[in-house]
Structures are given as C-alpha cells and as structure tokens.
Enzyme design. Structure first.
Site, mmCIF file in Angstrom:
data_model
loop_
_atom_site.group_PDB
_atom_site.id
_atom_site.type_symbol
_atom_site.label_atom_id
_atom_site.label_comp_id
_atom_site.label_asym_id
_atom_site.label_seq_id
_atom_site.Cartn_x
_atom_site.Cartn_y
_atom_site.Cartn_z
ATOM 1 N N GLY A 58 0.835 -1.198 0.000
ATOM 2 C CA GLY A 58 0.000 0.000 0.000
ATOM 3 C C GLY A 58 0.869 1.247 0.000
ATOM 4 N N CYS A 85 5.298 -6.083 1.861
ATOM 5 C CA CYS A 85 5.630 -4.658 1.869
ATOM 6 C C CYS A 85 4.865 -3.942 2.982
ATOM 7 C CB CYS A 85 5.380 -4.043 0.491
ATOM 8 S SG CYS A 85 6.223 -2.451 0.252
ATOM 9 N N TYR A 86 3.864 -3.113 2.640
ATOM 10 C CA TYR A 86 3.081 -2.449 3.689
ATOM 11 C C TYR A 86 2.471 -3.483 4.630
ATOM 12 C CZ TYR A 86 -0.511 0.386 5.980
ATOM 13 O OH TYR A 86 -1.298 1.015 6.917
ATOM 14 N N HIS A 172 8.321 -7.551 -3.302
ATOM 15 C CA HIS A 172 7.069 -7.946 -3.954
ATOM 16 C C HIS A 172 7.255 -9.268 -4.705
ATOM 17 C CE1 HIS A 172 4.650 -4.340 -3.165
ATOM 18 N NE2 HIS A 172 5.818 -3.708 -3.182
ATOM 19 N N GLU A 174 4.994 -11.037 -5.959
ATOM 20 C CA GLU A 174 3.942 -11.232 -6.958
ATOM 21 C C GLU A 174 4.308 -10.696 -8.329
ATOM 22 O OE1 GLU A 174 2.822 -7.287 -4.903
ATOM 23 O OE2 GLU A 174 3.939 -9.128 -4.479
ATOM 24 N N ASP A 230 -15.472 -14.205 -23.352
ATOM 25 C CA ASP A 230 -16.240 -14.150 -22.102
ATOM 26 C C ASP A 230 -17.689 -14.606 -22.309
ATOM 27 O OD1 ASP A 230 -13.899 -13.077 -21.104
ATOM 28 O OD2 ASP A 230 -14.598 -11.014 -21.281
ATOM 29 N N LYS A 369 -9.020 -13.125 -16.755
ATOM 30 C CA LYS A 369 -9.103 -13.392 -18.190
ATOM 31 C C LYS A 369 -8.359 -14.667 -18.583
ATOM 32 C CE LYS A 369 -10.511 -11.531 -22.185
ATOM 33 N NZ LYS A 369 -11.852 -10.964 -22.411
#
Length: 513
Positions: A58, A85-86, A172, A174, A230, A369
């Site tokens: 954040g 992180c945050y 991070h 991710e 979709d 997606k």
C-alpha cells in the site's frame, strides 16, 4: 453462479498497486483466492473459512494517523498470515516491532541475502534478486520473530514467526521482476496453509455446471452473445448445464471483423448445437451513426441501439427468468463491488431498460481473463474463440476516427484482416494482448505505378499487457511490420500509408477512441 472451493486464500488490499496480481499469483499455484478491501470486517473474512491470509502492499506509512489498519486479532487465530511490503510493516507495527522511514528508500531491482531458508525461502538460493518499492523499513521485528533476509538498506527484508505461522516480506514476490517470487507464494500456500492445487479448469467446470443446473431447474435462460471469449464461455457453461433451455441472441451491429459473424454462427449452431437467434442489424446501426464523429457519442448510440435490438428480440421469445452474462473478476474488483453478490435479481445489465428484469447468472464472476481462456479450452471451444484478442463492444466503429461509413468499414476490415493474418503467420498472436488496425481520417500523397495517389492512412496498434489496465507497445519484428505495410498498401484500395503506434498505456489508451 459461483461455487467457492474448500481451499481459499484471502488477500486483503491496503491500496496496493499489485493487489490484483497477488490474487492471480495464488491462483497460478492452482489455489483459489479472493481480493477483499482492507476494511472488510474480520468476521466477514472468517465466513469464507480461509486457509491463509495475505496482507497486500500500500501507499501509506503505518505510523501515520490515517494509515489503514486491521484488527490485530487476525494474528491470534492460528491462520497463516503473509504480509507483503506495507502488509509486513503493518504486521510489525501492530505486534510491537519498530517501523521507521528508511535512510535510503529501495525501488526496483535489489539484491537480497537470505539468512534463514527454513520456511518461505525453502529450496531457494541464499543470494537472490528481488523487486522493492518502499520508503519505510522494519528496524526491529516484533518479539518472537526472526529475521530471514536482509538487503544493504533494509535490515529486516523478511521475517517470520513459524510458531504462530506469521510471515512478512518487504519485497514484492507477486511481480515478474522477482522471478522466484512464485516460489515464496507456493511455499506459503502449500507448506504453511496446507492448500492443495485443486483450483483447476476441470474442477471449476464441474462445480459450476452443477450449480447452474441446481439454480435454473426447468426455467429458461437468455444470453447476449458477442463472439468474444467471455460471453462464449458463459454460454457454453450454461448450455452444458441446461441444454435447450438456453437461447443466445447474437446481434451483428455491422462493426465486426471480417468473417466474424460467420465464425460465431458456425461455432454455436454447428459445433455446440446451441439455440441461436442471429440478428443482422448492421444497416440500422449505420443509419444511427450517419454524420457522427465524436467517439463518446458513437459509443452511446451503439450501446443504446444494441439495447433496443436485444429488447425487441427478447420480447419475441416470451417469459425468460434468467439472463447469463460474462462478468469477470477484474470488473468486480474495479467497481468496488463486494464479493457476496453472485446472482442479483432485477439488475440492469449494461444499460438494459429497467423493465427488462432478470435474475443474473454470472459463472465467470470470480475468474481472471487467463482463467476464462483455460475454461474455454476445457469446454472444447475452438482456439480462435478461446484465445481471441479483446475486442471493444462498439467494434470497428471506434477504430475509424471520424464518421463511420460503409466505404471506411470495408477499408478497415481488409486492413485489419491483413494485420491479424501476419501476426498469426509470425506465431505472435498469443504473445500480444491486442493487435489491430485503425483507419485515420487523414489523406496523404503517395505514388503507385508512377502516378500520384491521395489515400487513407492506416495505423497499426499492438500491445503487450497482463490485464489491460496498463500496456506497453509490442516490439514486433521489423520484417513483420514490413509485410503488413506492404500488403495493406498493395491489397487495400484507397490506402497509401501505414504507421505504427509506439505509445504505451498510460499516457495513451489501447484503443484510439
């Protein structure tokens, strides 16, 4: 229509730039995850019975009075918690550690030294490269924590309390810039949360089909079909569940790509044997756009007219209780909608008139997606559907700058077909997020056969992206661009110039209008 698996990881979002990406990485481990706002009450989180909780990064500093906080009881439940992180700084702050501004902030590529490889860093090298983005550091971890990694500027780059199953990393894991970050997440969700890799397309299809069947029973279902992955996947799931109780309406507004109406009709009538109502309303839409040049006005007119056509066709079919639509998880996240609404009654869909009242079936509501594409393949949809590039609802009408005319549509269709053919021929179709042609309302001087020409300009747009929120222009090989330009100028009447758009998003958007 949504069935949550037994193994769930909850990601609490504290305003992270990469919050959505954390949830995606967990799912890449074949473990289901949901992203919730950081103000979600703890009892609501626990209703999901999560096997683990991740606190995202954040923008705030934990010691600021208005910084987002969370109920400290989260650390007393015995549920494994990973702070990123945050999230790590918040964990340290709430549990009595010391967080302060860093003497030197860390942004980007950073060397990491692993001091303890017994938990999150199991199986990894002691010297690693990670991606940092912080200006605060944990100077002292809370009591009971050990420091498991550090950098030159961060004395506590990772920490853990295995006894309480609490973990924190300042970097991070991710993002792709931390190439081994997925291993950190995998170690957390497998080794500490006890999750199993059961979030698979096959399991999703089986559970979703059963849920739809149980909900719909003997009622009829309507689905608006665009030909995109979709809506097509939604229709295929519902059809597998209730068969002939499903009717799809495919409205051709005249702004589809070359050969697309025929492909959609063939897929649904011949391959999937689905009840399909095909409406060719192209002349009707063109009349409405005559003389219109403003892109926002184009979109509004097309959206309104689509609703009118859909409404007329739906009324011809008599009473239908359910409407299926292809809402995806990013739509839910971006709209700020809470996770509970799986089927909403009397909801206006995409601007549908208030008197069109349905109960919604949204089987893809919690999928990203890339997961939709996997489900499409599991359902046996053709690759040209499963891997179709995103295509805007107004279609080619917003890829023609200025007024939309039959002549300009024909020109753009031919140029766009060449772009797609050459992208596929070069084996690049799945490597780019979107690729397409744009017709500019500009004429320029050219030479063909020793004669002066005054023709249109075609712009080529190709981008790479993970979710469409940001995008970078694709570095297509020069020989591919050369073939595209050569073919368009030679084969498309009225075009004598081709340019390539090398603008990223931001500052541009992917589409031109």
């Amino acid at each position: 229509m949504h069935q949550r698996p037994e193994d769930i990881i909850v990601v609490l979002d504290f305003g992270a730039q990469y919050g959505q990406l954390i949830a995606r990485r967990v799912r890449e481990c074949r473990v289901y995850s949901e992203l919730l706002p950081c103000d979600t009450p703890l009892d609501k989180v626990l209703e999901l019975r999560p096997k683990g909780i991740i606190l995202s990064g954040g923008q705030a500093s934990v010691y600021d009075p208005n910084a987002p906080k969370y109920d400290p009881k989260i650390f007393e439940l015995g549920i494994p918690v990973l702070g990123i992180c945050y999230g790590m700084q918040l964990m340290a702050h709430l549990l009595g550690g010391k967080v302060a501004p860093a003497e030197k902030a860390e942004y980007g590529r950073t060397e990491l030294r692993v001091l303890d490889d017994s938990d999150l860093f199991a199986g990894l090298n002691p010297q690693l490269i990670c991606w940092m983005s912080h200006s605060d550091v944990v100077l002292e971890p809370p009591k009971g924590f050990k420091v498991t990694a550090r950098t030159n500027n961060a004395p506590v780059a990772a920490m853990s309390d295995p006894q309480r199953k609490l973990f924190g990393v300042l970097f991070h894991p991710e993002v792709s810039h931390t190439p081994w970050g997925i291993e950190i997440i995998r170690n957390f969700v497998y080794n500490w949360c006890g999750c199993k890799p059961t979030w698979t397309p096959r399991n999703f299809v089986e559970a979703t089909v059963e849920a739809i069947r149980e909900r719909v029973k003997n009622e009829r279902v309507l689905c608006a079909l665009s030909g995109g992955v979709d809506s097509t996947t939604t229709a295929a799931l519902v059809h597998r569940a209730v068969g002939d109780q499903l009717t799809c309406i495919f409205v051709n507004h005249g702004f589809l790509r070359k050969g697309e109406p025929e492909r959609v009709i063939h897929t649904f009538r011949e391959l999937l044997n689905v009840n399909l109502v095909y409406v060719d309303a192209s002349e009707r839409f063109l009349r409405r756009l005559k003389g219109v040049t403003d892109p926002e006005e184009k979109r509004k007119i097309i959206g309104e007219e689509f609703v009118r056509v859909f409404e007329e066709e739906a009324r011809k079919l008599g009473h239908i209780r359910f409407l299926a639509q292809g809402t995806l998880y990013p739509d839910v996240i971006e709209s700020g909608t809470r996770h509970a609404a799986r089927i909403k009654t009397h909801h206006n869909v995409g601007g549908l008139p208030p008197d069109m009242k349905f109960e919604l079936i949204e089987p893809l509501r919690y999928l990203f997606k890339d997961e939709v594409r996997e489900v499409a393949e599991e359902l046996g949809l053709p690759p040209e559907i499963a891997w179709r590039h995103p295509f805007p609802g107004p279609g080619l009408a917003i890829r023609i700058l200025g007024e939309v005319t039959p002549e300009r549509l024909d020109t753009l269709r031919e140029a766009d077909a060449i772009v797609m053919e050459e992208i596929r021929r070069a084996g690049l179709y799945r490597q780019v997020w979107q690729a397409f042609a744009v017709l500019l309302p500009l004429r320029s001087t050219g030479v063909k056969g020793d004669r002066r020409t005054y023709g249109y300009t075609i712009a080529i747009r190709a981008v790479t992206s993970e979710d469409g929120m940001t995008a970078d222009w694709a570095r297509l090989p020069h020989e591919v661009l050369d073939r595209i330009a050569n073919r368009i100028c030679n084969e498309v009447e009225g075009v004598n110039r081709v340019v390539y758009d090398i603008t990223s998003k931001p500052p541009a958007t992917i589409e031109w209008e």
